[in-house]
Design a protein around this motif. Structure first.
Motif, PDB file in Angstrom:
ATOM      1  N   GLY A  41      60.544  37.617  77.036  1.00 29.39           N
ATOM      2  CA  GLY A  41      60.764  36.203  77.307  1.00 29.39           C
ATOM      3  C   GLY A  41      59.469  35.419  77.260  1.00 29.39           C
ATOM      4  O   GLY A  41      59.429  34.287  76.765  1.00 29.39           O
ATOM      5  N   LEU A  45      58.564  32.144  74.963  1.00 33.18           N
ATOM      6  CA  LEU A  45      58.091  30.845  75.444  1.00 33.18           C
ATOM      7  C   LEU A  45      56.788  30.440  74.755  1.00 33.18           C
ATOM      8  O   LEU A  45      56.595  29.280  74.408  1.00 33.18           O
ATOM      9  CB  LEU A  45      57.901  30.879  76.960  1.00 33.18           C
ATOM     10  CG  LEU A  45      59.188  30.972  77.785  1.00 33.18           C
ATOM     11  CD1 LEU A  45      58.856  31.090  79.267  1.00 33.18           C
ATOM     12  CD2 LEU A  45      60.083  29.761  77.544  1.00 33.18           C
ATOM     13  N   ASP A  52      53.832  30.493  79.622  1.00 35.34           N
ATOM     14  CA  ASP A  52      54.304  31.139  80.835  1.00 35.34           C
ATOM     15  C   ASP A  52      53.143  31.082  81.801  1.00 35.34           C
ATOM     16  O   ASP A  52      52.203  31.861  81.716  1.00 35.34           O
ATOM     17  CB  ASP A  52      54.698  32.593  80.544  1.00 35.34           C
ATOM     18  CG  ASP A  52      55.293  33.259  81.775  1.00 35.34           C
ATOM     19  OD1 ASP A  52      55.623  34.450  81.672  1.00 35.34           O
ATOM     20  OD2 ASP A  52      55.414  32.592  82.818  1.00 35.34           O
ATOM     21  N   THR A  74      69.200  36.011  73.384  1.00 39.25           N
ATOM     22  CA  THR A  74      68.339  36.867  74.192  1.00 39.25           C
ATOM     23  C   THR A  74      69.110  37.920  74.962  1.00 39.25           C
ATOM     24  O   THR A  74      70.242  37.705  75.406  1.00 39.25           O
ATOM     25  CB  THR A  74      67.483  36.030  75.178  1.00 39.25           C
ATOM     26  OG1 THR A  74      66.704  36.919  75.984  1.00 39.25           O
ATOM     27  CG2 THR A  74      68.346  35.167  76.080  1.00 39.25           C
ATOM     28  N   LEU A  86      64.669  33.277  81.272  1.00 38.09           N
ATOM     29  CA  LEU A  86      64.282  32.581  80.044  1.00 38.09           C
ATOM     30  C   LEU A  86      65.193  31.373  79.812  1.00 38.09           C
ATOM     31  O   LEU A  86      64.736  30.272  79.484  1.00 38.09           O
ATOM     32  CB  LEU A  86      64.355  33.541  78.848  1.00 38.09           C
ATOM     33  CG  LEU A  86      64.026  32.972  77.465  1.00 38.09           C
ATOM     34  CD1 LEU A  86      62.598  32.438  77.416  1.00 38.09           C
ATOM     35  CD2 LEU A  86      64.215  34.033  76.379  1.00 38.09           C
TER      36      LEU A  86
END
Lengths: 233, 174
Positions: A41, A45, A52, A74, A86
């Motif tokens: 995840g 991002l 993150d 995902t 996420l």
């Protein structure tokens, strides 16, 4: 090659399992989507341009390559950031919240499914994901597309109105746009999509054949999608 | 191994299987190199998910099945080695064992390995019960299933190679 052809839908697939990434990539490419796969995840991002904050210091963001995607699919169960985490990050971001998100899981847990759907996921697929599941993605992709296109059209419309006193050119742009929209939708339904400008030449060749037969012509004033096929593992 | 131990690929000409062009005695979908649907090799060991993987192989991705299977072997052997290590060093760490087996089940499901999946599920049940002996017994079965599966898949690929090159489809996909 500078043509009027639309670029493909771009899907970002997130899964920590090597095999599942391979499978989902093939399933998506088989459905004529451009695919980028990542194994976490936080990598997702990064690629989407959202840092993150827990793991990346501000200085790391300078070298990130950002991509634009039309849909994110995902896995739910991943170490670190789960698919649900996420999902929440994406829906909580003003720049990304309109991207449809689909969650996959090997476990059929109704409370999990509901939680994801309530959290903004469009679909929940049970693994192993099937070819038939791919068909469920299209309506979400088209919805996002026509919404964007509508916004673009409205902007173009405003510009036309501002620049042009004579009404004939604006109305022809409108009618062209609506015809193009319906042609595009028909093409998508038939499982065709216009050739991408990416290096994915084999897929491109197949689609070129289909387009020449179909006689599509779409006008785009600016390219929207990243044309490189990037796989980050 | 049961009924599969008598299956001898060298004697394939004597097997009474429906054939396509009167050539091979095992039905081979030459366009896709797909034989699993029809050969006993897979019965009970690989389910419909494996057929789905075969379906995904085409002229664009002509070695897809082999690539997926190679990934499966790589991934599984790593996970099996990890589980073995944890069973030796931290035998009562059921949550770690369960988590590792959960990952293995994921790969096993993705490839359609039915029997192996059932043994893996047993293992997880023993983990929830905190039953170490059960886990160890189950793990031995998982490893046996893995070895058998590996042998069957290796035979499957031998078949494909012997059947000759995959013909290119003349029509593009819909």
């Amino acid at each position: 090659m500078a043509v009027d052809a639309e670029t493909q839908f771009h899907v970002l697939a997130v899964d920590d399992s090597l095999i599942d990434r391979k499978l989902i990539e093939r399933l998506l490419k088989n459905s004529s989507y451009q695919v980028t796969t990542v194994d976490s995840g936080s990598k997702a991002l990064e690629l989407l341009g959202l840092r993150d904050e827990e793991t990346d210091p501000p200085s790391a963001s300078l070298e990130q390559q950002e991509i634009e995607v039309n849909l994110i699919i995902t896995d739910y169960c991943m170490p670190g950031m789960t698919g649900y985490d996420l999902l929440k990050r994406i829906k909580g971001s003003s720049s990304l919240k309109d991207i449809p998100v689909v969650i996959m899981s090997s476990e059929n847990v109704p409370s999990r499914i509901n939680r994801c759907l309530e959290g903004g996921a469009e679909e929940f697929f049970l693994k192993p994901v099937q070819l038939s599941d791919m068909k469920k993605l299209k309506p979400h992709l088209l919805k996002g597309k026509s919404k964007e296109h509508q916004q673009e059209t409205e902007q173009e419309q405003e510009q036309e109105d501002n620049n042009n006193i004579s009404s004939s050119s604006s109305s022809s742009t409108d009618s062209n746009t609506s015809i193009n929209n319906s042609n595009k939708r028909k093409a998508m339904d038939e499982g065709l999509s216009p050739e991408g400008t990416s290096s994915n030449t084999t897929n491109g060749n197949k689609k070129r054949k289909a387009i020449d037969g179909g006689g599509l012509s779409l006008e785009r004033t600016r390219p929207r999608f990243s044309s490189s096929s990037l796989t980050v593992v | 191994m049961g009924k599969y131990s008598s299956w001898d690929f060298k004697k394939r000409d004597h097997d009474a299987k429906v054939n396509m062009n009167g050539d091979a005695s095992v039905q081979v979908d030459k366009r896709r190199g797909r034989i699993c649907e029809h050969a006993d090799i897979c019965k009970g060991y690989l389910d419909d998910q494996f057929n789905q993987i075969e379906e995904l192989q085409d002229e664009v991705s002509p070695n897809f099945v082999e690539e997926v299977v190679a990934l499966f072997f790589k991934d599984s052997s790593r996970l099996l080695a990890n589980i073995e290590r944890v069973l030796e060093k931290y035998p009562r760490d059921f949550s770690r064992l369960d988590s590792l087996m959960y990952q293995l089940i994921g790969s096993v499901s993705s490839i359609g390995a039915l029997r192996m999946k059932n043994e893996c599920t047993s293992f997880r049940d023993h983990c929830s019960d905190g039953n170490l002996e059960g886990c160890k017994r189950s793990f031995q079965k998982v490893k046996r299933e893995y070895t058998t599966l590996k042998q069957k898949l290796e035979k499957y690929f031998q078949w494909l190679r012997q059947a000759g090159p995959v013909e290119q489809a003349t029509n593009s996909r819909k």
